[in-house]
Structure formats: C-alpha cells, structure tokens
Design a protein around this motif. Structure first.
Motif, PDB file in Angstrom:
ATOM      1  N   ARG A 192       0.589  -1.199  -0.032  1.00  0.00           N
ATOM      2  CA  ARG A 192       0.308  -0.159   0.185  1.00  0.00           C
ATOM      3  C   ARG A 192       0.582   1.203   0.095  1.00  0.00           C
ATOM      4  NH1 ARG A 192      -4.221   2.639  -2.389  1.00  0.00           N
ATOM      5  NH2 ARG A 192      -5.033   3.793  -0.476  1.00  0.00           N
ATOM      6  N   LEU A 193       2.011   1.408   1.027  1.00  0.00           N
ATOM      7  CA  LEU A 193       2.954   2.190   0.713  1.00  0.00           C
ATOM      8  C   LEU A 193       3.975   2.456  -0.296  1.00  0.00           C
ATOM      9  CD1 LEU A 193       4.395   1.686   4.635  1.00  0.00           C
ATOM     10  CD2 LEU A 193       3.336   4.201   3.007  1.00  0.00           C
ATOM     11  N   LEU A 194       3.959   1.345  -1.168  1.00  0.00           N
ATOM     12  CA  LEU A 194       4.166   1.644  -2.923  1.00  0.00           C
ATOM     13  C   LEU A 194       2.808   1.896  -3.209  1.00  0.00           C
ATOM     14  CD1 LEU A 194       6.932   0.942  -4.265  1.00  0.00           C
ATOM     15  CD2 LEU A 194       5.586  -1.078  -4.715  1.00  0.00           C
ATOM     16  N   ASP A 195       2.177   2.225  -3.423  1.00  0.00           N
ATOM     17  CA  ASP A 195       1.271   2.337  -4.152  1.00  0.00           C
ATOM     18  C   ASP A 195       1.858   4.355  -4.087  1.00  0.00           C
ATOM     19  OD1 ASP A 195       0.507   0.281  -5.595  1.00  0.00           O
ATOM     20  OD2 ASP A 195      -1.034  -0.805  -4.127  1.00  0.00           O
ATOM     21  N   LEU A 196       0.709   4.123  -2.349  1.00  0.00           N
ATOM     22  CA  LEU A 196       0.891   5.976  -2.167  1.00  0.00           C
ATOM     23  C   LEU A 196       1.482   6.533  -2.784  1.00  0.00           C
ATOM     24  CD1 LEU A 196      -1.046   4.596   1.301  1.00  0.00           C
ATOM     25  CD2 LEU A 196      -1.859   6.260  -1.185  1.00  0.00           C
ATOM     26  N   ALA A 197       2.705   6.425  -2.440  1.00  0.00           N
ATOM     27  CA  ALA A 197       4.321   7.205  -2.667  1.00  0.00           C
ATOM     28  C   ALA A 197       4.776   6.689  -4.150  1.00  0.00           C
ATOM     29  CB  ALA A 197       5.305   7.074  -1.374  1.00  0.00           C
ATOM     30  N   ARG A 198       4.800   6.207  -4.024  1.00  0.00           N
ATOM     31  CA  ARG A 198       5.407   5.724  -6.062  1.00  0.00           C
ATOM     32  C   ARG A 198       4.895   5.743  -6.838  1.00  0.00           C
ATOM     33  NH1 ARG A 198      10.528   2.286  -5.480  1.00  0.00           N
ATOM     34  NH2 ARG A 198      12.016   4.014  -4.706  1.00  0.00           N
ATOM     35  N   GLY A 199       3.286   5.353  -7.036  1.00  0.00           N
ATOM     36  CA  GLY A 199       2.473   4.537  -8.022  1.00  0.00           C
ATOM     37  C   GLY A 199       2.928   2.935  -8.578  1.00  0.00           C
ATOM     38  N   ARG A 200       2.035   2.506  -8.967  1.00  0.00           N
ATOM     39  CA  ARG A 200       2.079   1.085  -9.322  1.00  0.00           C
ATOM     40  C   ARG A 200       3.094   1.150  -9.978  1.00  0.00           C
ATOM     41  NH1 ARG A 200       2.681  -2.950  -6.528  1.00  0.00           N
ATOM     42  NH2 ARG A 200       1.007  -2.584  -5.368  1.00  0.00           N
ATOM     43  N   ASP A 201       3.305   1.846 -11.252  1.00  0.00           N
ATOM     44  CA  ASP A 201       4.215   1.864 -12.589  1.00  0.00           C
ATOM     45  C   ASP A 201       5.539   2.174 -11.948  1.00  0.00           C
ATOM     46  OD1 ASP A 201       4.316   4.062 -11.598  1.00  0.00           O
ATOM     47  OD2 ASP A 201       5.145   5.302 -13.623  1.00  0.00           O
ATOM     48  N   ALA A 202       6.007   1.726 -10.290  1.00  0.00           N
ATOM     49  CA  ALA A 202       6.981   1.563  -9.908  1.00  0.00           C
ATOM     50  C   ALA A 202       8.120   0.097  -9.727  1.00  0.00           C
ATOM     51  CB  ALA A 202       7.176   1.576  -8.094  1.00  0.00           C
ATOM     52  N   ILE A 203       9.352   0.125  -9.791  1.00  0.00           N
ATOM     53  CA  ILE A 203       9.876  -1.332 -10.283  1.00  0.00           C
ATOM     54  C   ILE A 203       9.929  -1.830  -8.633  1.00  0.00           C
ATOM     55  CG2 ILE A 203      11.526  -2.092 -10.834  1.00  0.00           C
ATOM     56  CD1 ILE A 203      12.095  -0.086 -12.861  1.00  0.00           C
ATOM     57  N   PRO A 204       9.366  -3.191  -8.494  1.00  0.00           N
ATOM     58  CA  PRO A 204       9.542  -2.952  -6.867  1.00  0.00           C
ATOM     59  C   PRO A 204      10.178  -3.674  -6.658  1.00  0.00           C
ATOM     60  CG  PRO A 204       8.586  -4.561  -8.263  1.00  0.00           C
ATOM     61  CD  PRO A 204       8.962  -2.907  -9.171  1.00  0.00           C
ATOM     62  N   ILE A 263       7.659   7.513  15.939  1.00  0.00           N
ATOM     63  CA  ILE A 263       6.899   8.496  15.063  1.00  0.00           C
ATOM     64  C   ILE A 263       6.178   7.378  13.516  1.00  0.00           C
ATOM     65  CG2 ILE A 263       7.223  10.138  13.338  1.00  0.00           C
ATOM     66  CD1 ILE A 263       9.188  11.294  14.738  1.00  0.00           C
ATOM     67  N   ILE A 264       7.468   6.983  13.341  1.00  0.00           N
ATOM     68  CA  ILE A 264       6.929   5.377  12.244  1.00  0.00           C
ATOM     69  C   ILE A 264       7.011   4.740  13.159  1.00  0.00           C
ATOM     70  CG2 ILE A 264       7.579   4.877   9.549  1.00  0.00           C
ATOM     71  CD1 ILE A 264       8.553   7.783   9.156  1.00  0.00           C
ATOM     72  N   LYS A 265       6.422   3.562  13.398  1.00  0.00           N
ATOM     73  CA  LYS A 265       5.534   2.362  14.215  1.00  0.00           C
ATOM     74  C   LYS A 265       5.565   0.948  13.142  1.00  0.00           C
ATOM     75  CE  LYS A 265       4.355   4.355  18.494  1.00  0.00           C
ATOM     76  NZ  LYS A 265       5.513   4.044  19.226  1.00  0.00           N
ATOM     77  N   THR A 266       6.589   0.052  12.823  1.00  0.00           N
ATOM     78  CA  THR A 266       6.476  -0.455  12.712  1.00  0.00           C
ATOM     79  C   THR A 266       5.669  -1.746  13.483  1.00  0.00           C
ATOM     80  OG1 THR A 266       9.195  -0.064  11.935  1.00  0.00           O
ATOM     81  CG2 THR A 266       7.937  -3.206  11.574  1.00  0.00           C
ATOM     82  N   VAL A 267       5.047  -2.179  11.955  1.00  0.00           N
ATOM     83  CA  VAL A 267       3.786  -3.430  12.638  1.00  0.00           C
ATOM     84  C   VAL A 267       4.070  -4.945  12.692  1.00  0.00           C
ATOM     85  CG1 VAL A 267       0.825  -4.012  12.703  1.00  0.00           C
ATOM     86  CG2 VAL A 267       1.709  -0.971  12.709  1.00  0.00           C
ATOM     87  N   ARG A 268       4.879  -5.500  12.971  1.00  0.00           N
ATOM     88  CA  ARG A 268       5.212  -7.264  12.946  1.00  0.00           C
ATOM     89  C   ARG A 268       4.107  -7.501  12.207  1.00  0.00           C
ATOM     90  NH1 ARG A 268       9.146  -9.937  14.598  1.00  0.00           N
ATOM     91  NH2 ARG A 268       9.186  -8.412  16.214  1.00  0.00           N
ATOM     92  N   GLY A 269       4.471  -7.963  10.504  1.00  0.00           N
ATOM     93  CA  GLY A 269       2.980  -8.715  10.166  1.00  0.00           C
ATOM     94  C   GLY A 269       2.565  -7.715   9.329  1.00  0.00           C
ATOM     95  N   GLY A 270       2.349  -6.478   9.150  1.00  0.00           N
ATOM     96  CA  GLY A 270       1.438  -5.896   8.683  1.00  0.00           C
ATOM     97  C   GLY A 270       1.679  -4.273   7.524  1.00  0.00           C
ATOM     98  N   GLY A 271       2.712  -4.320   8.648  1.00  0.00           N
ATOM     99  CA  GLY A 271       3.825  -2.836   7.785  1.00  0.00           C
ATOM    100  C   GLY A 271       4.007  -2.016   8.489  1.00  0.00           C
ATOM    101  N   TYR A 272       3.400  -0.192   8.164  1.00  0.00           N
ATOM    102  CA  TYR A 272       4.130   0.510   9.357  1.00  0.00           C
ATOM    103  C   TYR A 272       2.877   1.591   9.736  1.00  0.00           C
ATOM    104  CZ  TYR A 272       9.096  -0.661   7.137  1.00  0.00           C
ATOM    105  OH  TYR A 272      10.041  -1.460   7.156  1.00  0.00           O
ATOM    106  N   MET A 273       2.676   1.975  10.676  1.00  0.00           N
ATOM    107  CA  MET A 273       2.430   3.579  11.163  1.00  0.00           C
ATOM    108  C   MET A 273       2.680   4.424  11.599  1.00  0.00           C
ATOM    109  SD  MET A 273      -0.349   2.729  14.390  1.00  0.00           S
ATOM    110  CE  MET A 273       0.637   2.659  15.261  1.00  0.00           C
ATOM    111  N   PHE A 274       2.308   5.957  10.976  1.00  0.00           N
ATOM    112  CA  PHE A 274       2.608   6.959  11.547  1.00  0.00           C
ATOM    113  C   PHE A 274       1.862   7.447  12.541  1.00  0.00           C
ATOM    114  CE2 PHE A 274       2.353  11.597  11.258  1.00  0.00           C
ATOM    115  CZ  PHE A 274       3.718  11.498  11.355  1.00  0.00           C
ATOM    116  N   ALA A 275       2.480   7.198  14.021  1.00  0.00           N
ATOM    117  CA  ALA A 275       1.965   7.263  15.045  1.00  0.00           C
ATOM    118  C   ALA A 275       1.226   9.009  15.596  1.00  0.00           C
ATOM    119  CB  ALA A 275       3.127   7.053  16.207  1.00  0.00           C
TER     120      ALA A 275
END
Length: 239
Positions: A185-197, A222-234
């Motif tokens: 989801r972050l890749l989609d939001l930050a770079r767009g789906r045409d990003a090279i993964p 600030i940027i928390k890691t959620v195990r198995g989920g991704g990241y959260m801006f706290a």
C-alpha cells in the motif's frame, strides 16, 4: 524551451558512456556525458538535468559518495550502474538515494526502460502530489512538513531536505495517520503502481526517513513497525 528529458551519463568508460548517449538520443531523449564527479557537477551546474545515470565505480570519488551528496542537495532522479550484482550493493545504492539500480553488463534497452519508468514516476509525483492551496503544511510533534517546498523543519527550526522518495513516503504516511499501511500500500501511495518493486525498497526508505526525523530505529515513536502488517505513522497530524 526543449521539454525533451535530459539525461546525464556519468561513467569513466568512454565507450560505454558514448554508446549509451547515442542510444538514448536515438530513442528520443537528450544526453550529456561525464567521466567523473568533477565533470558531473559541472554538467549539473550548466543546465537542467532530468535524470543522472551514475556508475558506482568511478576514479576518485565513487558513485555512492556522489549519489549521497547529490541527494542531499537535489531531487534529480538517479539510476545507479555497477559491475557488481550482489544484493548488498543494490541495497547500499538505494540507501544512498538512488531511484533504481542496474548491474553491468546490461542491455541498453533495459536501461532505457528503467530511465523512462523513473522519469514517469518522478513526473507523476510532481503532478499528483502538488498540495492543495489551502494545505501546504502539516505539523506533528513540533515538526513542520512543508508540502509545497518539500522539506521538513525540525522542532528547533532547522530545515531538512527530502529526496523525492522520502517526500512521497512521508506524504503517504501523514495523509493516513494512525493507520497500519502495508508495504504494498505504501508503494502504491508513495510511488505509484508503475514503480519497479525492490524487495526492501520501502524498508530502506523508512530507515532513511527515520534518520531525517531523529526517530530511534530501535524504539521508533513516529514511524512504528507493525509486525506482519507494515508501518504506522503514530503522531497526531495537524494542518
């Protein structure tokens, strides 16, 4: 003014840089060349460059050091070239701020495709992430994120520049505060789906962004890691 993208090729191998320059021009781009860091800086000062193709192994100052310095003062995209193919070299290049990575030997058509993809992502970010007129700054924990100028101001009032990737990631996070966002989801939001993964591209960008935010990687607030989920801006975000 010529709107054709202008590519700067930095490589100490004359045959390679001239071959790539001719190939890019043949395929509708403008191209300039430099054999080392000194020539690269002169080319950058002399005219508008839209993307730098930068060889890792250069005489004198190497490509990683040049990329780090370039990223500290400019958002111009960088495609890193190297004769090394190990994953660690790719990761280090990305950590230094490169937008993409290509190992030698490579097909010039693959480089062309990657250059166009990076230019497309860069252009899409500029169009899609232009802040609304009534929302040019957001605030959190004493920080000010200037969406128009694309930089941070820390609680002491000191400005911190952001690369295009860091800007896109931080914008995605502050626009979805206190929500868990997966890496995809972050890749989609930050770079767009045409990003090279890249396998670890988001993790690397988060690590770099945490450093800019003085966010302790062992216990981030600030940027928390959620195990198995991704990241959260706290933090709570205010406009």
């Amino acid at each position: 003014m010529d709107a054709t993208p202008h590519i700067l090729i930095v490589d100490d191998d004359r045959e390679i840089r001239d071959l790539l320059a001719r190939f890019l021009v043949k395929n509708g781009l403008r191209a300039s060349v430099a054999k080392d860091g000194a020539e690269m800086w002169r080319e950058l000062e002399g005219g508008a460059i839209d993307l730098v193709v930068l060889d890792l192994m250069l005489p004198g100052e190497d490509g990683l050091s040049l990329c780090r310095k370039l990223r500290s003062q400019s958002q111009v995209p960088v495609v890193m070239l190297t004769a090394k193919g190990e994953e660690i070299d790719r990761i280090v290049g990305l950590e230094m701020g490169a937008d993409d990575y290509l190992a030698k030997p490579f097909n010039p058509r693959e480089l062309l495709a990657r250059v166009k993809a990076v230019l497309r992502r860069s252009g899409a970010r500029e169009r899609d992430q232009a802040p609304p007129a009534d929302r040019t700054q957001v605030r959190f924990l004493g920080w000010v994120f200037d969406l128009a100028a694309r930089h941070l101001v820390d609680p002491k009032g000191e400005k911190r520049e952001l690369s295009a990737g860091e800007y896109g990631l931080l914008r995605a996070l502050v626009e979805h505060p206190q929500r868990v966002l997966s890496r995809d989801r972050l890749l989609d939001l930050a770079r767009g789906r045409d990003a090279i993964p890249f396998d670890r591209s988001i993790d690397i960008q988060v690590s770099r962004l945490r450093r800019k935010l003085d966010d302790d990687p062992k216990e981030p607030a600030i940027i928390k890691t959620v195990r198995g989920g991704g990241y959260m801006f706290a933090p709570k975000v205010e406009t």
